[in-house]
Design a protein around this motif. Sequence first.
Motif, short mmCIF file in Angstrom:
data_model
loop_
_atom_site.label_atom_id
_atom_site.label_comp_id
_atom_site.label_asym_id
_atom_site.label_seq_id
_atom_site.Cartn_x
_atom_site.Cartn_y
_atom_site.Cartn_z
N GLY A 299 0.80 -1.22 0.00
CA GLY A 299 0.00 0.00 0.00
C GLY A 299 0.83 1.27 0.00
N ARG A 300 2.08 1.14 -0.45
CA ARG A 300 2.96 2.31 -0.46
C ARG A 300 2.44 3.40 -1.40
NH1 ARG A 300 6.61 0.00 -2.93
NH2 ARG A 300 6.24 0.96 -4.97
N SER A 301 2.03 2.97 -2.64
CA SER A 301 1.58 3.95 -3.64
C SER A 301 0.29 4.61 -3.20
CB SER A 301 1.38 3.25 -4.99
OG SER A 301 2.60 2.71 -5.43
N PHE A 302 -0.63 3.84 -2.62
CA PHE A 302 -1.89 4.43 -2.18
C PHE A 302 -1.66 5.40 -1.02
CE2 PHE A 302 -5.96 4.35 0.14
CZ PHE A 302 -6.80 4.79 -0.88
N LEU A 303 -0.71 5.07 -0.13
CA LEU A 303 -0.40 6.00 0.95
C LEU A 303 0.21 7.28 0.40
CD1 LEU A 303 -0.25 6.56 4.00
CD2 LEU A 303 2.04 5.56 3.98
N ALA A 304 1.07 7.19 -0.63
CA ALA A 304 1.63 8.39 -1.26
C ALA A 304 0.53 9.24 -1.87
CB ALA A 304 2.65 7.99 -2.32
N ASN A 305 -0.44 8.57 -2.50
CA ASN A 305 -1.57 9.28 -3.07
C ASN A 305 -2.40 9.95 -1.97
OD1 ASN A 305 -3.61 10.02 -4.98
ND2 ASN A 305 -4.82 8.29 -4.20
N GLY A 306 -2.67 9.23 -0.87
CA GLY A 306 -3.47 9.80 0.21
C GLY A 306 -2.78 10.98 0.86
N LEU A 307 -1.46 10.90 1.08
CA LEU A 307 -0.73 12.03 1.65
C LEU A 307 -0.74 13.23 0.71
CD1 LEU A 307 2.35 10.30 3.34
CD2 LEU A 307 0.48 11.52 4.46
N SER A 308 -0.66 12.96 -0.60
CA SER A 308 -0.72 14.07 -1.57
C SER A 308 -2.06 14.79 -1.48
CB SER A 308 -0.51 13.52 -2.99
OG SER A 308 0.74 12.92 -3.10
N TYR A 309 -3.13 14.02 -1.39
CA TYR A 309 -4.47 14.60 -1.28
C TYR A 309 -4.61 15.35 0.05
CZ TYR A 309 -9.36 14.88 -2.70
OH TYR A 309 -10.57 15.33 -3.12
N ALA A 310 -4.05 14.78 1.14
CA ALA A 310 -4.16 15.42 2.45
C ALA A 310 -3.42 16.76 2.47
CB ALA A 310 -3.61 14.50 3.52
#
Length: 725
Positions: free
Chosen positions: A566-577
């Motif tokens: 889930g590394r890529s999804f976490l990077a995406n979520g942090l970008s959105y946050a």
Amino acid sequence: MNLNLKDFLKYLSHFKWFIIIIPVLCVVLTYLFVKELPKKYKSNTLISTGITQQLSESALLENRTADNFKISQQFGNLLEMMQTRRAITQLSYKLVLHDLKNPEHPFTKYSRLITQLSPQQRDTVIKAFESRLSSQALISPADNSEYRLYDILKSAAYDDKSLLKKIEIRRSGESDFINVTYTSHNPDLSAFVVNTLSNDFINYYTNLSMMSRQQSLAVLDTMLREKGSEMMNKNAAVVNSSIHATAQEAGALNAQRRSDLINQKVSEAESQRLGALRNISSIEGALDEINAKLNGDGGYLQQDGYKENSEIIRIDNQLQLANQRYVNNNFRPQDKAAIDSLQNIKSGLVLTSSSAQNTNYKGLKQSLIAQKMKLENDLASARSGLAAIEQQLRAIGPRQGYSAVAARAGSQESLIREAGMSAKDYADVKEQYDKASLLSKAGVNLALVEPGLPGSPEPSRDYLYMAFSGVSSLFMLLFALLLVFMLNKTVVTPAQLEYTTKQKVLGWVNYIGEDKDLRTIWNDNAKDNEYACYKDALRSLRVDLNEIMGDDKKVLGITSLCRQEGRSFLANGLSYAFAMMGKNVLLICEKGSNLTNVITNTNDDATSQVFESFLVKKEIQIENRITVLNRDTSHNSLLELKDSKSLIAGFDILKDTFDIVIVDIDSSQDMHKVKEWMMFCDKSISVFEAGNKIKKENHVFVNYLSRQPGFIGWVMNKVQVKHVS
């Protein structure tokens, strides 16, 4: 594994139904097993020994305390004797004979070996057991002859091992009693066993003790007779010796007087000899002094007559030797004539020497010579007297020893002493005989105080067995779960991850299922579902990262231990946050990833930009708050595209353009890519999926991260959260 009670309780919650069902099942099964168990009947007898009372009375008579060790030792001997194989075998014979002779009411149901016996065979077996009982013979598997006697005993559980398992023989507290207890399925059997064993042992011990006491008394009686006879003989010898001594005492007194007279004469002669020796010693001293003066020592005389003086000295030496020879030869006349001749020669030399001296010293020298001659005559006379004294001592003879009276007196005293010792030995043996006789009458006398009686069944222990079954199964299950928990290397909590890696854990993000549309997640207004928990976790992580990054650190690298964590999804979520905070965010990720679609909610791949093209043109198109640069995965190395100076220049442009740059780096399985991208990241974090294991080979990557100055910690992803309030 760090054993955390909270984590262990949480782990147990997953098996709560097993923890409930298994003990209950064990209790039910135990009940089914124990409800059909036969009732048990216990019977006991009480045997009085008299040991305590006997030793206490003996101690009081001797004014001392009772010896508790000796008391315990005697009780121990009795208990062991009651459990000997011989005693139990006799009981076995009586039990099996009772059952064989009473087929209508046996203690134990007949075994197959007994039911197969014909009436004639049964009679033969009974006679065989009765014969062994009367001869007190032991039994073993070797006695399995035609009728298998040992197997018959064992089939009825009457063999020594089976009986000893149910017989309890012990001392009743600190009392004087022995308690014998037997538990069985038949109340009559229990009473028969304890009564038979107790009575048989009492009879056996009484006979054994009586025989031992009689043997001891017989030995002591023989010794007493021998000592009495010896004492009488010694006393008779003393009486006879006294009569004989009185008859010879008068003659012995005369011999004693003669002995005393001889000893007195010897003493007087020895005294005279001592005086003569002293006189000779003094005369010799005076002569030595006069000779010194004549030789001129001390200035008495001149040395003019040196030659004559030397000759005089030589003659003196010869005179001394002649005198010694005269004494040694027992005063022979020839030796006396030689002494006189030497004296005449010496006198002539003295006169010659005197005429040659100076007239002033002539008188002094003549005086000294005259004194010397007188002393020499006195010395010869004294030596003659000494010789006469020694001759007298030889004539008297040696001193007389103890007289016959003294010898007979010593012999008399010896006889009296031996008679006294003999009387003492007789008294000691008599005392031992009296004690043994008393013990034979007041020794350890066993008695059956309370016989065993058939009683009611023992209280049922079914509930105790059921409780023990339930509790033991529960503890065994908990222990097994604890063992599995401790051996389980799976990391499911941030605390476990921090303990395993020895590195900081920044936070955790929960698992949200298959729907990963970030706009749906952030637009959901529910307060107790997984979306709300996910947003709260991202916000908490965003605050920590924003504080750590500050204003000068803008490039954040995100890596992971393994792929698909889930590394890529976490990077995406942090970008959105971060974009929700109003920051311009650049996300650099792999080409072909669907992160662009997740963020922008569009399937138009034409809007995506390529990181490698940016490095060439140094141009980037900003789309809203989030801009995505895809990495071309066909290039295996970032440093092979551009040199490090160009790459640093490119990242400087990105830092000036965006508020934060998030780089989705590869996992530890592409270690060379991780190392290259880490060179251009200001800070970095690593993602770990909850429920995975950190294997031994993974510690190489963990140690590498710990050496990176920009690495700030771990984020645990996909944490299972059931409910968040």
